[in-house]
Design a protein around this motif. Structure first.
Motif, PDB file in Angstrom:
ATOM      1  N   CYS A 111      43.538  54.585  36.228  1.00 18.31           N
ATOM      2  CA  CYS A 111      43.342  54.917  36.893  1.00 18.31           C
ATOM      3  C   CYS A 111      43.677  55.222  38.369  1.00 18.31           C
ATOM      4  O   CYS A 111      43.840  54.604  39.453  1.00 18.31           O
ATOM      5  N   THR A 118      40.593  50.254  28.406  1.00 11.72           N
ATOM      6  CA  THR A 118      39.694  51.106  28.094  1.00 11.72           C
ATOM      7  C   THR A 118      38.382  50.569  26.554  1.00 11.72           C
ATOM      8  O   THR A 118      37.653  51.444  26.273  1.00 11.72           O
ATOM      9  N   GLN A 121      35.813  49.585  30.638  1.00 12.45           N
ATOM     10  CA  GLN A 121      35.684  49.907  31.724  1.00 12.45           C
ATOM     11  C   GLN A 121      36.064  51.759  31.485  1.00 12.45           C
ATOM     12  O   GLN A 121      36.670  51.907  30.638  1.00 12.45           O
ATOM     13  N   LYS A 122      35.605  52.263  32.491  1.00 11.52           N
ATOM     14  CA  LYS A 122      35.951  53.640  32.416  1.00 11.52           C
ATOM     15  C   LYS A 122      36.591  54.161  34.049  1.00 11.52           C
ATOM     16  O   LYS A 122      36.042  53.333  34.820  1.00 11.52           O
ATOM     17  N   CYS A 123      37.470  55.557  33.885  1.00  7.93           N
ATOM     18  CA  CYS A 123      37.735  56.117  35.499  1.00  7.93           C
ATOM     19  C   CYS A 123      36.240  57.499  35.219  1.00  7.93           C
ATOM     20  O   CYS A 123      37.202  58.288  35.230  1.00  7.93           O
ATOM     21  N   CYS A 124      36.193  56.559  36.424  1.00  8.34           N
ATOM     22  CA  CYS A 124      35.045  57.784  36.808  1.00  8.34           C
ATOM     23  C   CYS A 124      34.958  57.909  38.268  1.00  8.34           C
ATOM     24  O   CYS A 124      34.868  57.475  39.095  1.00  8.34           O
ATOM     25  N   ALA A 136      29.092  57.157  29.004  1.00 11.66           N
ATOM     26  CA  ALA A 136      29.929  58.582  30.172  1.00 11.66           C
ATOM     27  C   ALA A 136      29.944  58.649  31.109  1.00 11.66           C
ATOM     28  O   ALA A 136      28.875  58.068  31.525  1.00 11.66           O
ATOM     29  N   CYS A 137      30.798  59.339  32.189  1.00 10.14           N
ATOM     30  CA  CYS A 137      30.267  59.527  33.405  1.00 10.14           C
ATOM     31  C   CYS A 137      29.587  60.129  34.512  1.00 10.14           C
ATOM     32  O   CYS A 137      29.763  61.252  32.980  1.00 10.14           O
ATOM     33  N   THR A 142      28.134  55.100  35.158  1.00  6.65           N
ATOM     34  CA  THR A 142      28.375  55.253  33.499  1.00  6.65           C
ATOM     35  C   THR A 142      27.086  54.865  33.310  1.00  6.65           C
ATOM     36  O   THR A 142      26.394  54.782  34.106  1.00  6.65           O
TER      37      THR A 142
END
Length: 170
Positions: A111, A118, A121-124, A136-137, A142
């Motif tokens: 990110c 993964t 966490q997410k990369c938004c 989802a972002c 999220t």
């Protein structure tokens, strides 16, 4: 116009030279000269020594068992290594994020110049935020794809795009 003419003449000369080469199971042709494919390589038109576990890096050869060619430079690196710019890194415990070697192994992704898990966490919008598999972002936040009226559509880039469906949504 003169450069184009020179390039065409060069191609014709090389094609004629290639026609003079003898090809066989262990013979190749390099700039009009025949060479042994068992002990030599043709690197950018030059015949150089190099056998079975070698490859070209510019006009030089390197051992594919213990080295890598990173942006034209021969550097040390074996089986579980990859290039990040002109350096190598361990693919088992590191990532190359935006040209920088950072820690992160399996189940991590980049990110920006940082890594994130993964699994949780997410990369938004270039920010690491909490959110696992069924999230989802939406901007930098999220949401759960299980409890919302949302369908994720996989785009041609491999990115999940949330689309709201159901009553009251168009």
């Amino acid at each position: 116009m003169i450069k184009l003419f020179t390039a065409v003449v060069t191609l014709i000369v090389l094609a004629q030279a290639e026609a003079r080469c003898t090809y066989s199971t262990y013979r190749g042709c390099c700039s009009g000269r025949s060479y042994s494919t068992l002990s030599q390589k043709c690197c950018l038109g030059r015949i150089v020594s190099g056998g079975r576990y070698t490859a070209c890096c510019g006009t030089r050869t390197y051992s594919t068992l213990s080295q890598k060619c990173c942006l034209g430079r021969i550097v040390s690196g074996g089986r579980y290594t990859a290039c990040c710019g002109t350096r190598t890194y361990s693919t088992l415990s590191q990532k190359c994020c935006a040209g920088q070697v950072v820690s992160g192994g399996r189940y991590t992704a980049c990110c920006g110049t940082r890594t994130y898990s993964t699994l949780s966490q997410k990369c938004c919008a270039a920010q690491v935020v909490s959110g696992g598999r069924y999230t989802a972002c939406c901007g930098t936040r999220t949401f759960s794809t299980l409890s919302q009226n949302v369908v994720l559509v996989r785009s041609f880039l491999g990115v999940d795009i949330p689309l709201a469906v159901g009553r009251g949504h168009t």
